[in-house]
Design a protein around this motif. Structure first.
Motif, PDB file in Angstrom:
ATOM      1  N   ALA A 755       0.855  -1.193   0.000  1.00  0.00           N
ATOM      2  CA  ALA A 755       0.000   0.000   0.000  1.00  0.00           C
ATOM      3  C   ALA A 755       0.882   1.231   0.000  1.00  0.00           C
ATOM      4  CB  ALA A 755      -0.929  -0.002   1.204  1.00  0.00           C
ATOM      5  N   GLU A 756       0.515   2.240  -0.844  1.00  0.00           N
ATOM      6  CA  GLU A 756       1.284   3.471  -0.956  1.00  0.00           C
ATOM      7  C   GLU A 756       0.585   4.585  -0.183  1.00  0.00           C
ATOM      8  OE1 GLU A 756       3.031   6.523  -4.381  1.00  0.00           O
ATOM      9  OE2 GLU A 756       2.062   4.646  -4.945  1.00  0.00           O
ATOM     10  N   CYS A 772      -3.978   5.467   2.406  1.00  0.00           N
ATOM     11  CA  CYS A 772      -3.192   4.672   1.469  1.00  0.00           C
ATOM     12  C   CYS A 772      -4.065   4.168   0.337  1.00  0.00           C
ATOM     13  CB  CYS A 772      -2.544   3.480   2.187  1.00  0.00           C
ATOM     14  SG  CYS A 772      -1.497   3.943   3.575  1.00  0.00           S
ATOM     15  N   MET A 773      -3.337   3.798  -0.741  1.00  0.00           N
ATOM     16  CA  MET A 773      -3.931   3.132  -1.885  1.00  0.00           C
ATOM     17  C   MET A 773      -3.202   1.798  -2.049  1.00  0.00           C
ATOM     18  SD  MET A 773      -5.964   2.939  -4.530  1.00  0.00           S
ATOM     19  CE  MET A 773      -6.561   4.602  -4.845  1.00  0.00           C
ATOM     20  N   VAL A 774      -3.961   0.706  -2.079  1.00  0.00           N
ATOM     21  CA  VAL A 774      -3.373  -0.609  -2.255  1.00  0.00           C
ATOM     22  C   VAL A 774      -2.978  -0.752  -3.719  1.00  0.00           C
ATOM     23  CG1 VAL A 774      -3.712  -3.094  -2.033  1.00  0.00           C
ATOM     24  CG2 VAL A 774      -4.786  -1.542  -0.382  1.00  0.00           C
ATOM     25  N   SER A 778      -3.100  -7.652  -1.538  1.00  0.00           N
ATOM     26  CA  SER A 778      -4.097  -7.282  -0.544  1.00  0.00           C
ATOM     27  C   SER A 778      -3.402  -6.965   0.761  1.00  0.00           C
ATOM     28  CB  SER A 778      -5.111  -8.417  -0.326  1.00  0.00           C
ATOM     29  OG  SER A 778      -5.768  -8.732  -1.543  1.00  0.00           O
ATOM     30  N   VAL A 779      -4.031  -6.050   1.512  1.00  0.00           N
ATOM     31  CA  VAL A 779      -3.510  -5.668   2.822  1.00  0.00           C
ATOM     32  C   VAL A 779      -4.379  -6.343   3.875  1.00  0.00           C
ATOM     33  CG1 VAL A 779      -3.062  -3.784   4.412  1.00  0.00           C
ATOM     34  CG2 VAL A 779      -2.652  -3.465   1.954  1.00  0.00           C
ATOM     35  N   ASN A 814      -6.526  -4.927  -3.903  1.00  0.00           N
ATOM     36  CA  ASN A 814      -5.791  -4.072  -4.829  1.00  0.00           C
ATOM     37  C   ASN A 814      -6.716  -3.039  -5.477  1.00  0.00           C
ATOM     38  OD1 ASN A 814      -3.921  -2.977  -6.533  1.00  0.00           O
ATOM     39  ND2 ASN A 814      -3.812  -4.740  -7.905  1.00  0.00           N
ATOM     40  N   GLU A 817      -8.845   2.223  -1.612  1.00  0.00           N
ATOM     41  CA  GLU A 817      -8.257   3.119  -0.616  1.00  0.00           C
ATOM     42  C   GLU A 817      -8.593   2.624   0.785  1.00  0.00           C
ATOM     43  OE1 GLU A 817      -9.767   6.936  -1.439  1.00  0.00           O
ATOM     44  OE2 GLU A 817      -8.435   7.286  -3.158  1.00  0.00           O
ATOM     45  N   CYS A 818      -7.711   2.992   1.730  1.00  0.00           N
ATOM     46  CA  CYS A 818      -7.914   2.571   3.119  1.00  0.00           C
ATOM     47  C   CYS A 818      -7.109   3.462   4.031  1.00  0.00           C
ATOM     48  CB  CYS A 818      -7.524   1.107   3.316  1.00  0.00           C
ATOM     49  SG  CYS A 818      -5.780   0.772   2.964  1.00  0.00           S
ATOM     50  N   LYS A 833       5.878   3.418   1.505  1.00  0.00           N
ATOM     51  CA  LYS A 833       5.140   2.222   1.119  1.00  0.00           C
ATOM     52  C   LYS A 833       5.059   1.278   2.323  1.00  0.00           C
ATOM     53  CE  LYS A 833       6.284   2.310  -3.810  1.00  0.00           C
ATOM     54  NZ  LYS A 833       6.890   1.579  -4.961  1.00  0.00           N
TER      55      LYS A 833
END
Length: 846
Positions: A755-756, A772-774, A778-779, A814, A817-818, A833
């Motif tokens: 995730a960035e 963040c944006m994956v 997956s996170v 993927n 956003e989170c 990251k």
């Protein structure tokens, strides 16, 4: 000689320094401190003074006379009211050495003390006679003292008055005793001891004193006569004992004399000896040896072992003669007495059949022997070394059949050393294989001539040129190509070429000119050994020279015994076996190792001593090897986890198979898993083996053997792992699988998602929250993460929160956003990251 101080002189004569200074002052010497020097003149002056003070003089008789003074006390009970008078007597005795008993005066000893010189003047016989004279005087004085005491009691005016001190008449050479008055004692006086004249006895009452005085004198005289007679008998007995022991002589003189010069001993020194043993051989204390070696620059302890050369130097330093003895002196003595000289005859050749697995070695030998050996072997391979003797029109030939599997390399090596000719069997359709190359190497190492038997010529695909070409690459060149090795094409199935093979063997043996002395004692090599339940230890031996007979005493490796029975390869009992003949013998006390030399010796006691010596040497070498391994691995294993072990109790039917399996199992050991053969032996599995496996948590492995009833009961009751095998492949594979299960698993990292960070928000209670944006995968909330900045890891930890808008979620895929909260880390910046990873367990195999 250098002068000594007062302190040194006091230590030499055994006196305290203050007492010695006091005596020196009385002697007129001016010594006041312990550091003052004492000259020889001072010693003589002090000696003269002490001699005079003890009753001596300046004449010749003064040296043979000594005077001693002592005090004795006794109590005399007087009157009817029990009044007690204490009598104190000072006695002065002079002992004179008579001229007829006078022994030669000892030579003056330098630095001798007064006590020693004066004490040497007293002789036992003179003392005894002087004692008798003094005892008689004491008895007279005692009688007179009692009479005076009785008179004093009668002259007392009244009981109430204190009695006046009684005075005793003067006795010659005895001073007037001092009479002290004392109150009656609560304790009665101790009874007198018989034979002691200086102890005073209480006088009888007035009425009985006169009556018993004469009887007492008579009794005392009888006791004195008995005492003298007993002393004379005791002296005679002591003299007889001394004459028997050689320790004493007549006249009361001891027979021992101090050696006038050092005793030089011849010390036998083996190749290694401890300091304590070396000191014992020289009859000195071990501390003396340690001091001597310390002065030579070697610091040793009492139990330390030193080599032969060092021990010889120490013995010479201590003044003795070293005698170098070899450890195998006994063995050399026994073997040197055996003679193998005599009339030589031509003997049969010993041939070893070698080659790769399933190339037809046993089938070829089977056709020659006219017996079906191959059909009865487990797995179609030979598990043991077999020895067979064949007679044909060309003469006798003894064959040794060795297994072709790689695990039996050591067995094949021993077979090559015990043989005269090697037959290398190569399959015409298979060519040269790894075990074929090993057989060539063993044959060359033993410098044994070789005959190549190209087998299976009747099968399709047989290529003879290929065989010659491949063998030439390993130095085996056919005679057709200009070499010196005979190639014979044979078929173990049809028998084609067998006669040509036997002729080739006879041709090679004629060139070797094999000779033997049949009249000599038998000697040879142990081919195989096993433990038979009904017959005990059984060893297959090959007689190389001489004749082995029933009843001979045989020394084989670490074991010995008398031959009880001889059995040939056909199972027939024979009485004697000549050169180049295989035979089974019974009567040894154990199973020797395959390849051990055996020989016939004349003395059973000597054979037992040599066998015990070899066993002790074998134990020492094995213990030293174990200790060395421990020392070498001590530091390498520090800080490491404990190595996993697979403990095995191994039992096999024969010694050769046991060694081969044990070596193959030990080669499986790695740095993490180790195979430990805690016990191995030849014969069936017994209750002792099962108990050992239970104690060591080991697997019980039986190769062509079975467990007895006692062992099966323990195994079933305790749930032990028991495995039976008849083929070595299966045994090694299953042990390898067991070891693979004990290997520590490997952990492999797998990146789950990335995730960035696009933005960072500050919350009052939560802290920094990264929007963040994956971008990959997956996170997951429950997995470990790493924070990367410019592709460099700056933090590794866990997620504290994972949100999708306002909801807590466990996973974000993927492209979504989170909000991510990193636990215990608030320095997240835009552009970082967050890498989510997982650890995967990977099982390992050998």
């Amino acid at each position: 000689m250098s002068e000594m101080t007062v302190k040194d002189f006091a230590a030499k004569v055994g006196r305290d320094v203050p007492r010695l200074l006091e005596q020196m002052k009385e002697a007129g010497l001016e010594h006041k401190a312990e550091t003052d020097a004492v000259s020889e003149e001072d010693k003589r002056q002090l000696l003269d003074y002490l001699t005079k003070s003890h009753g001596g003089g300046d004449g010749a008789g003064a040296k043979n006379r000594i005077t001693l003074t002592r005090k004795t006390r006794s109590r005399i009970k007087t009157g009817e009211r029990g009044k007690t008078i204490e009598v104190q007597v000072r006695k002065k005795r002079t002992y004179v050495k008579r001229a007829e008993d006078e022994a030669p005066a000892p030579e003056p000893v330098e630095d001798a003390g007064p006590r020693q010189l004066v004490g040497d003047m007293a002789d036992s016989r003179a003392k005894r006679e002087a004692q008798d004279a003094e005892d008689a005087k004491d008895r007279a004085a005692e009688r007179q003292a009692r009479e005076e005491a009785a008179k004093a009691e009668a002259a007392a005016p009244a009981p109430a008055e204190e009695p006046a001190p009684a005075k005793l008449a003067e006795v010659p050479q005895i001073p007037v005793p001092e009479l002290d008055q004392s109150e009656p004692s609560a304790e009665p006086p101790a009874p007198p001891k018989e034979g002691r004249s200086d102890r005073r006895t209480a006088p009888p009452k007035k009425t009985a004193a006169k009556k018993g005085r004469g009887r007492d004198d008579e009794d005392r005289g009888d006791r004195e006569e008995r005492r003298r007679g007993g002393a004379a008998k005791k002296a005679k007995r002591s003299e007889r004992r001394g004459s028997r022991r050689g320790g004493s002589q007549g006249g009361g003189q001891h027979g021992f004399q101090k050696p006038t010069q050092p005793i030089v001993r011849e010390v036998s020194i083996p190749e290694s000896i401890s300091v304590a043993e070396l000191a014992d051989k020289m009859s000195i204390k071990a501390n003396e040896v340690i001091k001597a070696m310390f002065t030579m620059g070697a610091a040793v302890t009492i139990n330390q072992t030193i080599d032969q050369d060092t021990a010889a130097i120490v013995v010479e330093e201590m003044g003795h003669k070293p005698k170098l003895v070899k450890d195998d002196a006994l063995e050399t003595e026994v073997l040197s007495g055996i003679s193998y000289e005599g009339d030589e005859i031509t003997r049969s050749p010993v041939v070893t059949v070698m080659g790769h697995v399933d190339h037809g070695k046993t089938s070829l030998l089977d056709y020659i022997r006219k017996a079906k050996v191959a059909t009865g072997e487990a797995g179609g391979i030979t598990q043991h070394i077999g020895a067979y003797h064949v007679e044909d029109e060309h003469g006798g030939v003894t064959f040794l059949d060795t297994p072709g599997h790689a695990a039996f390399t050591a067995m094949r090596a021993r077979g090559a050393k015990a043989t005269d000719v090697v037959i290398l069997v190569v399959a015409a359709d298979d060519g040269v294989m790894p075990q074929t190359i090993e057989a060539i190497e063993h044959s060359k190492a033993a410098e044994v001539p070789m005959v190549v038997a190209v087998n299976k010529i009747d099968k399709e695909g047989a290529d003879f040129d290929r065989i010659r070409n491949e063998l030439s690459q390993h130095g085996v060149i056919s005679e057709d190509w200009g070499g010196d090795t005979q190639f014979v094409h044979v078929s173990a199935k049809t028998g084609e070429g067998i006669e040509e093979l036997l002729e080739a063997i006879q041709l090679v043996s004629e060139v070797l000119e094999l000779k033997a002395v049949p009249e000599a004692p038998g000697k040879g090599v142990v081919v195989e050994s096993r433990l038979d339940r009904g017959r005990g230890p059984v060893a297959t031996v090959l007689v190389q020279n001489g004749t082995l007979r029933k009843g001979d005493i045989v020394l084989a490796g670490l074991h010995y015994g008398r031959v009880r029975a001889l059995t040939n390869e056909l199972g027939q009992q024979v009485d004697a076996v000549g050169p180049a003949m295989p035979v089974e013998i019974q009567g040894l006390d154990g199973t020797p190792d395959a390849g051990d030399d055996f020989m016939v010796v004349a003395d059973e006691k000597k054979a037992r001593e040599v066998a015990n010596f070899r066993q002790g040497k074998y134990r020492e070498v094995r213990l030293a090897r174990q200790q060395k391994a421990k020392l070498e691995n001590m530091f390498s294993q520090m800080g490491q986890d404990e190595v996993a072990k697979v403990n095995i109790v191994l039992k096999a039917d024969v010694q050769g198979s046991l060694e081969a399996i044990k070596g193959a199992l030990e080669e499986l050991s790695t740095g993490e898993v180790e195979v430990a053969v805690v016990s191995s032996g030849v014969g069936g599995i017994t209750g002792t083996d099962a108990n050992l496996a239970l104690a060591s948590e080991a697997i019980v492995v039986g190769f062509n053997v079975r467990a007895d009833a006692a062992a099966r009961e323990i195994i079933e009751r305790e749930g032990l792992d028991l495995r039976y095998y008849s083929v070595i492949y299966q045994l090694i594979d299953e042990v390898k699988q067991a070891m693979s299960g004990m290997l520590a698993p490997e952990w492999k990292e797998e990146i789950v998602g990335v995730a960035e960070v696009r933005d960072v928000f500050r919350a009052p209670k939560i802290g920094a929250v990264a929007g963040c944006m994956v971008v990959e995968g997956s996170v997951h909330r429950n997995k470990k993460i790493r924070v990367l900045r410019d592709n460099v890891v700056i933090y590794e930890g866990e997620l504290e929160s994972l949100r999708r808008f306002k909801d807590d979620v466990n996973e974000v895929r993927n492209g979504m956003e989170c909000g991510i909260g990193v636990k215990n880390y608030n320095d997240v910046q835009v552009g970082d990251k967050i890498e989510v990873f997982d650890q995967v367990k990977v099982e390992r195999t050998l």
